[in-house]
Design an enzyme around this catalytic site. Structure first.
Site, PDB file in Angstrom:
ATOM      1  N   LYS A  35     -69.755 -56.929 -27.712  1.00 50.00           N
ATOM      2  CA  LYS A  35     -70.497 -55.665 -27.848  1.00 50.00           C
ATOM      3  C   LYS A  35     -69.541 -54.477 -27.955  1.00 50.00           C
ATOM      4  O   LYS A  35     -69.666 -53.645 -28.839  1.00 50.00           O
ATOM      5  CB  LYS A  35     -71.420 -55.442 -26.636  1.00 50.00           C
ATOM      6  N   THR A  36     -68.596 -54.432 -27.038  1.00 50.49           N
ATOM      7  CA  THR A  36     -67.656 -53.315 -27.057  1.00 50.49           C
ATOM      8  C   THR A  36     -66.806 -53.387 -28.327  1.00 50.49           C
ATOM      9  O   THR A  36     -66.500 -52.365 -28.947  1.00 50.49           O
ATOM     10  CB  THR A  36     -66.776 -53.339 -25.794  1.00 50.49           C
ATOM     11  N   ASP A 220     -71.851 -47.427 -24.894  1.00 49.82           N
ATOM     12  CA  ASP A 220     -71.594 -48.780 -24.360  1.00 49.82           C
ATOM     13  C   ASP A 220     -72.291 -48.908 -23.005  1.00 49.82           C
ATOM     14  O   ASP A 220     -72.599 -47.888 -22.368  1.00 49.82           O
ATOM     15  CB  ASP A 220     -70.076 -48.978 -24.198  1.00 49.82           C
ATOM     16  N   GLU A 221     -72.532 -50.123 -22.552  1.00 44.48           N
ATOM     17  CA  GLU A 221     -73.159 -50.352 -21.235  1.00 44.48           C
ATOM     18  C   GLU A 221     -74.472 -49.581 -21.111  1.00 44.48           C
ATOM     19  O   GLU A 221     -74.761 -48.980 -20.066  1.00 44.48           O
ATOM     20  CB  GLU A 221     -72.202 -49.931 -20.100  1.00 44.48           C
ATOM     21  N   GLN A 251     -76.576 -57.409 -17.075  1.00 42.44           N
ATOM     22  CA  GLN A 251     -75.462 -56.739 -16.408  1.00 42.44           C
ATOM     23  C   GLN A 251     -75.850 -55.359 -15.893  1.00 42.44           C
ATOM     24  O   GLN A 251     -74.988 -54.500 -15.680  1.00 42.44           O
ATOM     25  CB  GLN A 251     -74.278 -56.623 -17.358  1.00 42.44           C
ATOM     26  N   ARG A 610     -66.068 -61.961 -16.028  1.00 44.38           N
ATOM     27  CA  ARG A 610     -64.815 -61.238 -16.285  1.00 44.38           C
ATOM     28  C   ARG A 610     -63.678 -62.211 -16.567  1.00 44.38           C
ATOM     29  O   ARG A 610     -62.651 -61.844 -17.105  1.00 44.38           O
ATOM     30  CB  ARG A 610     -64.396 -60.365 -15.078  1.00 44.38           C
TER      31      ARG A 610
HETATM   32  P1  ATP Z   1     -69.119 -57.257 -21.660  1.00 44.36           P
HETATM   33  O1  ATP Z   1     -70.568 -57.617 -21.660  1.00 44.36           O
HETATM   34  O2  ATP Z   1     -68.391 -57.922 -20.558  1.00 44.36           O
HETATM   35  O3  ATP Z   1     -68.902 -55.795 -21.767  1.00 44.36           O
HETATM   36  P2  ATP Z   1     -68.669 -57.453 -24.501  1.00 44.36           P
HETATM   37  O4  ATP Z   1     -69.893 -58.027 -25.068  1.00 44.36           O
HETATM   38  O5  ATP Z   1     -68.478 -55.997 -24.610  1.00 44.36           O
HETATM   39  O6  ATP Z   1     -68.514 -57.928 -22.992  1.00 44.36           O
HETATM   40  P3  ATP Z   1     -66.061 -57.610 -25.674  1.00 44.36           P
HETATM   41  O7  ATP Z   1     -65.298 -57.102 -24.538  1.00 44.36           O
HETATM   42  O8  ATP Z   1     -66.271 -56.710 -26.833  1.00 44.36           O
HETATM   43  O9  ATP Z   1     -67.459 -58.203 -25.166  1.00 44.36           O
HETATM   44  O10 ATP Z   1     -65.437 -58.966 -26.217  1.00 44.36           O
HETATM   45  C1  ATP Z   1     -65.016 -60.001 -25.338  1.00 44.36           C
HETATM   46  C2  ATP Z   1     -63.724 -60.606 -25.827  1.00 44.36           C
HETATM   47  O11 ATP Z   1     -63.977 -61.389 -26.982  1.00 44.36           O
HETATM   48  C3  ATP Z   1     -62.710 -59.575 -26.224  1.00 44.36           C
HETATM   49  O12 ATP Z   1     -61.428 -60.030 -25.876  1.00 44.36           O
HETATM   50  C4  ATP Z   1     -62.883 -59.503 -27.723  1.00 44.36           C
HETATM   51  O13 ATP Z   1     -61.721 -59.048 -28.370  1.00 44.36           O
HETATM   52  C5  ATP Z   1     -63.186 -60.947 -28.074  1.00 44.36           C
HETATM   53  N1  ATP Z   1     -63.995 -61.079 -29.313  1.00 44.36           N
HETATM   54  C6  ATP Z   1     -65.215 -60.595 -29.531  1.00 44.36           C
HETATM   55  N2  ATP Z   1     -65.660 -60.920 -30.763  1.00 44.36           N
HETATM   56  C7  ATP Z   1     -64.679 -61.633 -31.349  1.00 44.36           C
HETATM   57  C8  ATP Z   1     -64.529 -62.262 -32.638  1.00 44.36           C
HETATM   58  N3  ATP Z   1     -65.472 -62.214 -33.549  1.00 44.36           N
HETATM   59  N4  ATP Z   1     -63.383 -62.902 -32.851  1.00 44.36           N
HETATM   60  C9  ATP Z   1     -62.410 -62.976 -31.908  1.00 44.36           C
HETATM   61  N5  ATP Z   1     -62.488 -62.413 -30.703  1.00 44.36           N
HETATM   62  C10 ATP Z   1     -63.616 -61.730 -30.411  1.00 44.36           C
HETATM   63 MG    MG Z   2     -68.285 -54.507 -23.162  1.00 43.57          MG
END
Ligand code: ATP
Ligand code: MG
Length: 735
Positions: A35-36, A220-221, A251, A610
């Site tokens: 997402k981020t 975000d969040e 979350q 995490r």
């Molecule tokens: P959270 O809910 O904990 O905030 P999130 O959904 O925001 O998580 P991110 O932090 O954006 O998730 O991504 C998690 C990890 O996966 C990061 O290290 C990110 O770089 C990696 N990632 C996400 N998408 C891809 C992709 N398509 N290819 C490779 N790595 C990815």
């Molecule tokens: Mg995130």
């Protein structure tokens, strides 16, 4: 321009979100699904593919640390730093607006931020003056009431009491509190958001300016926005602005602070044309870690539901350690991190996560003992330490004599003979005249309203502050801070406490001077003259806003310690979730109702997710809390993780151990009453600190045997763990 690099390394769904032609997007997806990453890539896409100006972008996230990381990721993707883009927390951004538009927001120019400690003091003072019975209506409760109303966007004048006693009292306090804040030019955290919202509503021209500027708003969040934050966003994103929000209902961990998961549904109603995107692949964790998280969260009802999967392999099992007590737990964690570091990993890739701030102290002790650098985010904040707050209060008084909270804090620190009675007189005059304490002091002195001794003391204090000012005008910020610290007697005052604590306090005061020296205005909107009081004000604001100061320097490779709440959005290869005990986590305040319990479970879900590669979970059989040793049951969350994913860590030596950690051990030095001669009795217990003639200081870890064959295992600070025969060891107990 070739923009394909922005869409590389994204999956189809992520790409769809990043390059969405719709003005609004809602990305709803589980932990670690990117997402981020989508949000960051969307910003890059807007700038490079849609030629949006960096000035037109406003990105909001939840913690300062997350904001800094987001900033870093954006700069990296774009290959350069774009000024003009606003990336920050709701509080940080709203504060920035208020600094610029203080007049339109109805504030005084040098308003300052009241942290929650200051806020509580102020409420206590108000309650005293209103003669409110503290047993019946504790100040904490009033504080909670005021903050919750502000989170909902309500001022005292907007609330009806319907003749209800409770509401009537709370409103009386709320109204008096608002008045005191206005008089002293103070705003609390909730007020920052409330004012920023009112700024929009009351000043259409200001709103129009920012609507025109921030064409693209990204959040975000989103699951953790509260009513006032959503309202603020909603107003800002007028007819033509594009809005992307990303979040995860599983979350949502700030319900207790007014966050509303319902905002997600509301977004769907308010922005009917929004593209809704779901991401299901997790890129962060091993399949074992992900399975544990998925299973745990299945115990919650009413989820939006999602199906997270990963291509990653099983990886290592989750290790579970049952410690004797909190010291043993801390030592276990630190040992594991040392192993990790010694096998060529970086400390910064490991994190210790806990439910309550107070848990950090034991962990800090264990880390300090082995000299391992660490950094704490949130809690134990540098700027919340007593000595720092004293110094800051002097500085605040320099900037604004009418700052009553600062005045209350230091008028008699160091002691200068201004006692409780004198203060009462001054307060009552301030109340009658609706003036500040400083003005009341001046009046007392001029009109001889105090005993001559008290009047002299007050006069001396006022002269001290005025003289400090005179000496300060031409100094740079850090010199100003040093000047205050050296000329107010604060150092001597804290030194008087004696011992390690006093030393630490004096060091902290030194550290404050360094912090002032390192403070720069790169992150601020305006440029300041470093000798100006405006720059000092900016520094004081930063001190109040900063969510925690590092113990290790930013560049040093250090273990990261933080509460689960502050860990949101972050990821670490190695994660320790400590203190999984009923009453601690789930926290006892939230255990008895389903809403509270489910929020605790989401917090646990946040914690587990995490971890990228390896997760340790630990709990202690007994734990000292608030001075008492309690027996602890393992958290129910441990049972909610399928046992096949868990590997129970056993101690190397399989000795019998007592069923709880407070057991007193008769030592070899101890003899019971023999005949009529009483031998002084020494008692050792697990977790106790002892000193040994040769090995130095250590902590008792374990014991076995009885009488003359009794042995204890001691973990020595310098030489590690050793088994010793008690009758020979000559251990001395340390207090
Ligand atoms: P959270 O809910 O904990 O905030 P999130 O959904 O925001 O998580 P991110 O932090 O954006 O998730 O991504 C998690 C990890 O996966 C990061 O290290 C990110 O770089 C990696 N990632 C996400 N998408 C891809 C992709 N398509 N290819 C490779 N790595 C990815
Ligand atoms: Mg995130």
């Amino acid at each position: 321009m070739d923009v394909s690099h922005i869409l590389d390394n994204l999956n189809d769904e992520q790409r769809k979100a990043v390059a969405s032609p719709s003005p609004h997007q809602l990305v709803l997806a589980g932990a670690g699904s990117g997402k981020t990453r989508v949000l960051v890539h969307r910003i890059a896409w807007l700038i490079e593919a849609e030629q949006a100006s960096p000035f037109s972008i406003l990105a909001v996230t939840f913690t300062n640390k997350a904001a800094r990381e987001m900033r870093g990721r954006i700069d990296e993707l774009l290959g350069q730093h774009h000024g003009g883009m606003w990336v920050g927390t709701f509080h940080g951004l709203a504060h920035r607006l208020l600094r610029t538009h203080w007049q339109e927001a109805g504030l005084v120019q040098d308003f300052h931020i009241l942290d929650s400690d200051d806020q509580l003091r102020l409420i206590k003072r108000i309650n005293r003056s209103l003669r409110i019975d503290d047993d019946k209506w504790p100040a904490k409760q009033c504080q909670w009431y005021i903050n919750s109303q502000k989170d909902e966007g309500l001022r005292a004048a907007n609330i009806d009491h319907f003749e209800d006693d409770y509401t009537k009292t709370m409103l009386q306090v709320y109204a008096a509190y608002e008045e005191a804040c206005n008089r002293g030019g103070m705003i609390d955290f909730g007020e920052i958001l409330l004012r920023a919202h009112e700024l929009w509503l009351k000043n259409p021209q200001v709103l129009a300016h920012y609507q025109k500027r921030f064409k693209h708003i990204l959040v975000d969040e989103f699951q953790d926005t509260n009513a006032i934050q959503y309202a603020w966003l909603r107003v800002l994103s007028g007819a033509d602005n594009s809005l992307m929000v990303v979040g995860d209902d599983d979350q949502s961990i700030y319900g207790w602070r007014g966050a509303r998961i319902e905002n997600i549904q509301q977004f769907n109603v308010d922005f009917l044309d929004a593209d809704i995107i779901r991401l299901e692949q997790n890129y962060r964790s091993t399949s074992t870690i992900l399975k544990a998280a998925n299973k745990l969260i299945e115990n919650n009802q009413g989820r939006l539901g999602k199906n997270l999967w990963t291509e990653d392999g099983d990886g290592e099992q989750i290790s579970l350690y049952e410690a004797f007590n909190e010291q043993d737990e801390a030592r276990f964690v630190v040992d594991r991190i040392q192993d990790w570091f010694n096998s060529g990993n970086r400390r910064i890739d490991s994190a210790i996560l806990y439910r309550s701030n107070a848990q950090s102290r034991e962990l800090e002790d264990a880390l300090l003992r082995v000299g391992m650098p660490y950094r704490i985010y949130g809690g134990h904040r540098f700027y919340e330490r007593l000595e720092i707050k004293n110094a800051l209060a002097y500085l605040r008084l320099l900037v604004n004599r009418d700052d009553d909270t600062a005045m209350e804090r230091i008028i008699n620190v160091p002691t200068r003979g201004i006692g409780g009675r004198t203060m009462e007189n001054i307060r009552s005059i301030a109340r009658d005249d609706a003036s500040s304490l400083w003005k009341a002091c001046a009046k007392c002195v001029n009109e001889s309203l105090l005993s001559s001794r008290a009047a002299n003391a007050v006069l001396a204090f006022m002269e001290l502050i005025d003289n400090l000012n005179d000496g300060c005008d031409e100094l740079e910020l850090h010199e100003k801070v040093a000047h205050i610290i050296n000329n107010t007697g604060l150092i001597q005052h804290h030194e008087k406490e004696g011992g390690e604590k006093a030393r630490a306090r004096v060091e902290n005061l030194d550290e404050l001077i360094s912090a002032a020296g390192n403070f720069d205005d790169a992150e601020l909107d305006e440029e300041f003259d470093i000798k100006s009081y405006a720059f000092l004000s900016a520094f004081l604001d930063q001190a109040a806003l900063d969510a925690g100061e590092s113990q290790a320097s930013e560049s040093e490779d250090a273990v990261q310690l933080m509460t689960l709440h502050s860990a949101k959005g972050l990821e670490f290869q190695l994660v320790f979730l400590v203190g999984l005990e009923e009453g601690l986590f789930p926290h006892k305040m939230s255990m008895d109702n389903i809403t509270g319990l489910e929020e605790e479970r989401r917090l646990c879900y946040v914690g587990i997710t995490r971890a990228e590669k390896k997760l340790y979970i630990s709990h202690a059989e007994s734990r000292r809390m608030h001075g008492d040793v309690n027996l602890c049951r393992p958290s129910r969350f441990i049972n909610e993780i399928p046992s096949e994913l868990i590997d129970e860590v056993r101690l190397k030596s399989s000795v019998s151990r007592p069923s709880f950690g407070t057991t007193k051990l008769g030592t070899g030095l101890t003899r019971q009453m023999s005949g009529n001669i009483e031998v002084p009795q020494t008692e050792l217990s697990l977790g106790q600190r002892v000193i040994h003639g040769k090995f130095g200081e250590g902590v008792i870890l374990n014991y076995e045997g009885q009488g003359s064959s009794a042995r204890v295992q001691v973990s020595f600070d310098d030489v590690g763990s050793k088994w010793l025969v008690l009758s020979y060891a000559k251990l001395e107990v340390l207090a």
